[in-house]
Design a protein around this motif. Structure first.
Motif, PDB file in Angstrom:
ATOM      1  N   GLU A   1       0.832  -1.215   0.000  1.00  0.00           N
ATOM      2  CA  GLU A   1       0.000   0.000   0.000  1.00  0.00           C
ATOM      3  C   GLU A   1       0.860   1.255   0.000  1.00  0.00           C
ATOM      4  O   GLU A   1       0.577   2.215  -0.733  1.00  0.00           O
TER       5      GLU A   1
ATOM      6  N   THR B   1       2.486   1.811  -3.454  1.00  0.00           N
ATOM      7  CA  THR B   1       1.528   2.383  -4.397  1.00  0.00           C
ATOM      8  C   THR B   1       1.299   3.872  -4.120  1.00  0.00           C
ATOM      9  O   THR B   1       1.252   4.682  -5.046  1.00  0.00           O
TER      10      THR B   1
ATOM     11  N   GLU C   1       4.449   5.865  -5.153  1.00  0.00           N
ATOM     12  CA  GLU C   1       4.542   5.969  -6.613  1.00  0.00           C
ATOM     13  C   GLU C   1       3.603   7.061  -7.128  1.00  0.00           C
ATOM     14  O   GLU C   1       3.977   7.842  -8.000  1.00  0.00           O
TER      15      GLU C   1
END
Length: 114
Positions: free
Chosen positions: A40, A43, A46
């Motif tokens: 998590e 992500t 990113e």
């Protein structure tokens, strides 16, 4: 011949990290409050770092970031992201995010010592 650079102190490196990830605490406040797994957090970082970006200005830190590989560069002068290694990359970026923003990992079964 290489140019000499003003070295970064640990406080400067932390400031570089906070500049590159400044939207993380706002965009992911609810998730940060309950903790984020490595997947998590990866992500989220990113998304926050984006494809490629940066910021700079006279007398301020020069920061570049790239979501792919979770790379963050920083210096007091202009830097070349193709030839210079990032200050933070991959798992080190994840670890710094956990430390700076106090993000717990719900998958970590180790009891807190403090």
């Amino acid at each position: 011949m290489g140019r000499s650079r003003k070295p970064l102190r640990m406080a400067d490196k932390e400031a570089v990290f906070k500049i590159a990830t400044r939207s993380l605490p706002d965009r992911y406040a609810a998730q940060i409050a309950v903790g984020m797994t490595d997947a998590e957090l990866l992500t989220a970082l990113e998304a926050v770092l984006g494809i490629f970006g940066g910021s700079a200005g006279p007398g301020s830190l020069h920061v570049s970031q790239q979501g792919a590989g979770l790379k963050i560069w920083g210096s007091w002068e202009i830097h070349n992201t193709h030839t210079e290694p990032p200050l933070f990359q991959g798992k080190h970026t994840l670890a710094m995010a956990r430390r700076v923003y106090q993000i717990a990992d719900p998958d970590d079964t180790q009891l807190s010592l403090f």
